[in-house]
Design a protein around this motif. Structure first.
Motif, PDB file in Angstrom:
ATOM      1  N   VAL A  95      -0.381  29.293  69.613  1.00  9.59           N
ATOM      2  CA  VAL A  95      -1.685  29.265  68.946  1.00  9.59           C
ATOM      3  C   VAL A  95      -2.036  30.627  68.355  1.00  9.59           C
ATOM      4  O   VAL A  95      -2.423  30.740  67.186  1.00  9.59           O
ATOM      5  N   ILE A  96      -1.908  31.691  69.152  1.00 14.45           N
ATOM      6  CA  ILE A  96      -2.325  33.005  68.657  1.00 14.45           C
ATOM      7  C   ILE A  96      -1.390  33.509  67.553  1.00 14.45           C
ATOM      8  O   ILE A  96      -1.809  34.300  66.698  1.00 14.45           O
ATOM      9  N   THR A  97      -0.121  33.048  67.562  1.00 13.92           N
ATOM     10  CA  THR A  97       0.803  33.455  66.503  1.00 13.92           C
ATOM     11  C   THR A  97       0.493  32.732  65.200  1.00 13.92           C
ATOM     12  O   THR A  97       0.401  33.353  64.134  1.00 13.92           O
ATOM     13  N   ILE A  98       0.332  31.429  65.261  1.00 12.58           N
ATOM     14  CA  ILE A  98       0.060  30.651  64.056  1.00 12.58           C
ATOM     15  C   ILE A  98      -1.311  30.992  63.476  1.00 12.58           C
ATOM     16  O   ILE A  98      -1.476  31.146  62.261  1.00 12.58           O
ATOM     17  N   ALA A  99      -2.330  31.122  64.345  1.00 12.20           N
ATOM     18  CA  ALA A  99      -3.691  31.405  63.885  1.00 12.20           C
ATOM     19  C   ALA A  99      -3.937  32.888  63.631  1.00 12.20           C
ATOM     20  O   ALA A  99      -5.024  33.271  63.187  1.00 12.20           O
ATOM     21  N   LYS A 100      -2.948  33.736  63.936  1.00 11.70           N
ATOM     22  CA  LYS A 100      -3.053  35.189  63.761  1.00 11.70           C
ATOM     23  C   LYS A 100      -4.261  35.755  64.513  1.00 11.70           C
ATOM     24  O   LYS A 100      -5.089  36.488  63.956  1.00 11.70           O
ATOM     25  N   ILE A 101      -4.351  35.403  65.777  1.00 15.36           N
ATOM     26  CA  ILE A 101      -5.464  35.840  66.614  1.00 15.36           C
ATOM     27  C   ILE A 101      -5.040  37.044  67.460  1.00 15.36           C
ATOM     28  O   ILE A 101      -4.044  36.983  68.166  1.00 15.36           O
ATOM     29  N   ASP A 102      -5.782  38.113  67.358  1.00 18.37           N
ATOM     30  CA  ASP A 102      -5.603  39.272  68.231  1.00 18.37           C
ATOM     31  C   ASP A 102      -6.983  39.704  68.708  1.00 18.37           C
ATOM     32  O   ASP A 102      -7.921  39.775  67.916  1.00 18.37           O
ATOM     33  N   TYR A 103      -7.117  39.999  69.981  1.00 19.10           N
ATOM     34  CA  TYR A 103      -8.423  40.363  70.516  1.00 19.10           C
ATOM     35  C   TYR A 103      -8.248  41.407  71.609  1.00 19.10           C
ATOM     36  O   TYR A 103      -7.156  41.594  72.152  1.00 19.10           O
ATOM     37  N   GLY A 104      -9.333  42.090  71.932  1.00 20.25           N
ATOM     38  CA  GLY A 104      -9.296  43.094  72.981  1.00 20.25           C
ATOM     39  C   GLY A 104      -8.362  44.244  72.646  1.00 20.25           C
ATOM     40  O   GLY A 104      -8.192  44.616  71.473  1.00 20.25           O
ATOM     41  N   PRO A 105      -7.708  44.819  73.658  1.00 15.67           N
ATOM     42  CA  PRO A 105      -6.790  45.940  73.423  1.00 15.67           C
ATOM     43  C   PRO A 105      -5.634  45.593  72.482  1.00 15.67           C
ATOM     44  O   PRO A 105      -5.139  46.464  71.779  1.00 15.67           O
ATOM     45  N   MET A 106      -5.221  44.300  72.465  1.00 18.44           N
ATOM     46  CA  MET A 106      -4.113  43.921  71.591  1.00 18.44           C
ATOM     47  C   MET A 106      -4.469  44.145  70.125  1.00 18.44           C
ATOM     48  O   MET A 106      -3.618  44.538  69.324  1.00 18.44           O
ATOM     49  N   ARG A 107      -5.725  43.887  69.751  1.00 20.08           N
ATOM     50  CA  ARG A 107      -6.140  44.114  68.360  1.00 20.08           C
ATOM     51  C   ARG A 107      -6.012  45.596  67.996  1.00 20.08           C
ATOM     52  O   ARG A 107      -5.614  45.938  66.871  1.00 20.08           O
ATOM     53  N   LYS A 108      -6.346  46.465  68.941  1.00 22.12           N
ATOM     54  CA  LYS A 108      -6.214  47.907  68.692  1.00 22.12           C
ATOM     55  C   LYS A 108      -4.768  48.267  68.394  1.00 22.12           C
ATOM     56  O   LYS A 108      -4.483  49.023  67.447  1.00 22.12           O
ATOM     57  N   HIS A 109      -3.840  47.727  69.190  1.00 26.86           N
ATOM     58  CA  HIS A 109      -2.411  48.009  68.978  1.00 26.86           C
ATOM     59  C   HIS A 109      -1.943  47.475  67.625  1.00 26.86           C
ATOM     60  O   HIS A 109      -1.218  48.157  66.892  1.00 26.86           O
ATOM     61  N   GLU A 110      -2.340  46.242  67.308  1.00 24.50           N
ATOM     62  CA  GLU A 110      -1.894  45.624  66.058  1.00 24.50           C
ATOM     63  C   GLU A 110      -2.510  46.327  64.840  1.00 24.50           C
ATOM     64  O   GLU A 110      -1.821  46.530  63.831  1.00 24.50           O
TER      65      GLU A 110
END
Length: 422
Positions: A203-218
């Protein structure tokens, strides 16, 4: 060894092991101290000399509980990984995949898909998928944190729900007197963590969802072309470790993995009597998974050596030089498993099973229903503190089996699933 019954003291060794693991974040020494504390309790309650009795009891338990087949499987699996890496198949596969995967989304989906296909062992999974997919995800500016999450969130969940895996073999070894392989299969539908985590990755790969600390890294990887974010930049020089071999092809990585899986299936069926007339399903349920996997790993390694020599990718000497390095990589897993078996045997020798069964039988039904959730939370805390899934279920599963064996099989299955999920 003749068991002694010491009441609540029988729970002291696993409690000490868990407590020390949480405090020190080191599993091997914690398990060992837990075993020694149990040996001291046994010696004091049987009239043995505290010093000589502890040593004698510890060595007897460790020698009597080791499953050589599982240890052989792990050691040979490590050897196979190193031989494959030396052959350069990982780099060849990476070059091929890079030409096919044109977008970040496809690279991430391919990482998860490859992780799902390599279900034999989580160490084998992480080592293989990480070395193969890292150059490809780097090209698409995927942060190392995101890559690490995808690999780790595939490896253990897939092994937990794969009957043909080192996890299945290990769990089978903890459940004495019952069909451990059948219990493992019956626990799969209850493992909501594994099933939902795999769905979450898609889901997070197809929808391109990043949140929390992961969004900072991405964001850091996309905006500043920095894959690491953290100042220590782990594995910044990892590319130097990847073996280049001009003769290597994609099949040099794919074929040994496929052959290993096929041999594992055949080995488990053989140990279950399939070739002696037992039905297909019956051969799996009645098999000795540790025997099947160990035999499979021997033949898979022999195949890999012959294959690479025939292709003139590696010489016989180079293959043999890789074997000890693979053994070294699996030493932590082997030690954890050996000490966990010994801790299980120690609690049995102190009469933990009948004591815990009596406590549970006298407990309220409402408390019983919460036990799997409690076990799951303990597993979460222990694995987070120690950083090892093998160490977590190595400590907890013997306690779960002692608690429910012979009294409530359904609750034991659910609790085993909760333990592995945690």
């Amino acid at each position: 060894m003749e068991p002694v019954f010491v009441g609540w003291l029988s729970l002291l060794p696993p409690i000490i092991a868990i407590g020390l693991a949480l405090i020190t974040k080191e599993v091997i020494s914690s398990l060992m101290i837990g075993i020694l504390s149990g040996a001291l309790i046994y010696a004091l309650n049987t009239g043995l000399n505290p010093v000589v009795g502890v040593a004698e009891t510890t060595f007897k338990l460790m020698a009597g509980r080791m499953d050589v087949n599982i240890l052989l499987f792990l050691a040979l699996l490590g050897a196979l990984v190193v031989v494959m890496q030396m052959a350069g198949g990982s780099r060849a596969y990476g070059r091929w995949a890079s030409s096919k995967l044109k977008s970040k989304r496809s690279a991430l989906l391919a990482t998860s898909a490859l992780g799902a296909l390599i279900f034999i062992d989580d160490y084998f999974n992480c080592l293989t998928v990480g070395s193969v997919m890292r150059p490809i995800t780097d090209e698409h500016n995927v942060s190392r944190a995101k890559l690490a999450y995808l690999i780790d969130a595939t490896a253990a969940p897939v092994c937990i729900i794969a009957p043909i895996s080192s996890w299945a073999a290990a769990v089978t070894g903890f459940v004495e007197g019952e069909d451990g392989f059948a219990l493992f299969i019956r626990a799969i539908p209850y493992n909501y963590y594994a099933l939902l985590t795999i769905a979450m990755m898609i889901v997070i790969t197809i929808a391109k969802i990043d949140y929390g600390p992961m969004r900072k890294h991405e964001d850091n990887a996309i905006l500043y072309n920095d894959l690491y974010t953290t100042p220590d930049r782990p594995y910044a020089d990892a590319e130097k470790e990847i073996v280049e071999n001009d003769k290597a092809k994609v099949m040099d990585m794919v074929l040994p993995v496929v052959v290993l899986i096929i041999f594992c299936i055949i080995g488990i069926m053989y140990s279950g009597g399939f070739f002696s007339g037992t039905g297909f399903i019956e051969s799996f349920s009645s098999s000795d998974a540790s025997v099947g996997l160990s035999v499979a790993s021997v033949f898979a390694l022999i195949f890999a050596v012959i294959y690479y020599m025939g292709r003139r990718v590696l010489s016989f000497r180079e293959c043999m030089d890789s074997v000890p390095e693979g053994f070294k990589a699996m030493v932590p897993a082997i030690l954890i498993l050996t000490f966990a078996w010994s801790l299980k045997a120690m609690t049995d020798s102190l009469g933990a099973a009948p004591y815990v069964a009596g406590v549970i039988q006298s407990s309220a039904e409402s408390l019983m229903n919460f036990l799997p959730a409690i076990i799951f939370l303990i597993g979460c805390g222990l694995s987070f503190a120690t950083g090892t899934s093998w160490g977590t279920f190595g400590v907890l599963i013997p306690i779960v089996v002692a608690a429910f064996e012979g009294s409530d099989e359904t609750m034991m299955i659910i609790s085993i699933s909760a333990c592995m999920a945690g």
